[in-house]
Design an enzyme around this catalytic site. Structure first.
Site: not given
Length: 284
Positions: A37, A63, A102, A126
């Site tokens: 985790d 995502t 990203t 995000y």
């Protein structure tokens, strides 16, 4: 080296596992939430120390771009806090880390490809959480490499390519956005460049990676259908305004790859060559 791979059940994590067989000189610890985790700092430090980890490739992330708008706390945990825990744990051992980021760290208002030193300006939950993750990793790990990518797809998991093939077979017509421009990234190509960096040595900093070329989602869909032999579905172009989503999408997501090509001496495949490779596997 002993290398920890997080998010091993995702698109990139699965592609990394395929390439591990070609790089048997290292020992890999492929983990997902069941094995480790990454929102538990103590668990990370115990795992990294117990397994004498030398480097981390963090493929794990939240995502679901639209769901993130209503799940900011969880998105923050996975995209911002977890990378910080990983970076801190590996830096204590003098190790290295590769953090996958990203194109959403930009707002997509450019009309020339984004370079790594361009000012960031995310306009979604995000994108904002991924940017904080980048900053945390750079601050906490001295040997950190950030790789920003875009439009990721693969033979694994859920992604645009697989969805368009399925819908193309099911529906007589589809509408797809034509005024959002970017470059698809085959996750296997991204995994390959990660392995090159691991084997040649991590050069700290931010890098951009996608396939070569520029395309819209509409044109991408037309190419997917052509390569998959789908001829019974009519694809129509849509404006972004005709298909509203909870999270804002960048209208222009083309990344400049000059830095990663020069640093690691690599050639990057054209998007259609990589798409054909992926579609051929999916059809088989």
């Amino acid at each position: 080296m002993n290398i920890l791979i997080t998010g091993c059940n995702g698109q990139l994590g699965n592609e990394m596992q395929l390439l591990e067989k070609e790089n048997p000189q290292h020992t890999y610890f492929n983990t997902d939430v069941e094995e480790l985790d990454i929102t538990d700092q103590q668990a990370i430090e115990q795992f990294v120390d117990a397994n004498e980890i030398d480097g981390i490739v963090n493929c794990a992330a939240y995502t679901a771009v639209d769901k993130a708008e209503d799940n900011e706390a969880l998105c923050q945990k996975l995209n911002a806090e977890a990378p910080a825990y990983l970076a801190h744990a590996i830096d204590r051992r003098g190790g290295w880390m590769i953090q996958i980021s990203t194109d959403y760290v930009f707002d997509g208002t450019n009309h020339i490809p984004y370079t790594e030193d361009e000012e960031t300006c995310p306009n979604s939950v995000y994108g904002k959480t991924k940017l904080v993750g980048e900053l945390n990793v750079q601050k906490l790990c001295r040997h950190a490499m950030i790789i920003r990518t875009a439009w990721l797809y693969s033979t694994f998991g859920n992604n645009f390519v697989k969805t368009m093939i399925r819908l193309g077979k099911e529906k007589p017509q589809l509408g797809v956005i034509f005024d959002q421009i970017g470059t698809p990234t085959y996750a296997r190509d991204l995994a390959r460049i990660i392995m090159v960096a691991v084997n040649k040595g991590i050069e700290p900093g931010i890098y951009h990676f996608s396939n070569e070329g520029v395309i819209s989602w509409y044109d991408f869909t037309k190419a997917i259908h052509r390569l998959a032999g789908i001829t019974t579905c009519h694809v129509s172009p849509l404006h972004t305004s005709e298909y509203p989503t909870p999270a804002a999408r960048p209208h222009y997501s083309v990344l400049d790859k000059t830095k990663i090509k020069q640093t690691y001496g690599v050639e990057i495949p054209y998007w259609e060559e990589s798409l054909k490779e992926c579609v051929d596997i999916l059809i088989k």
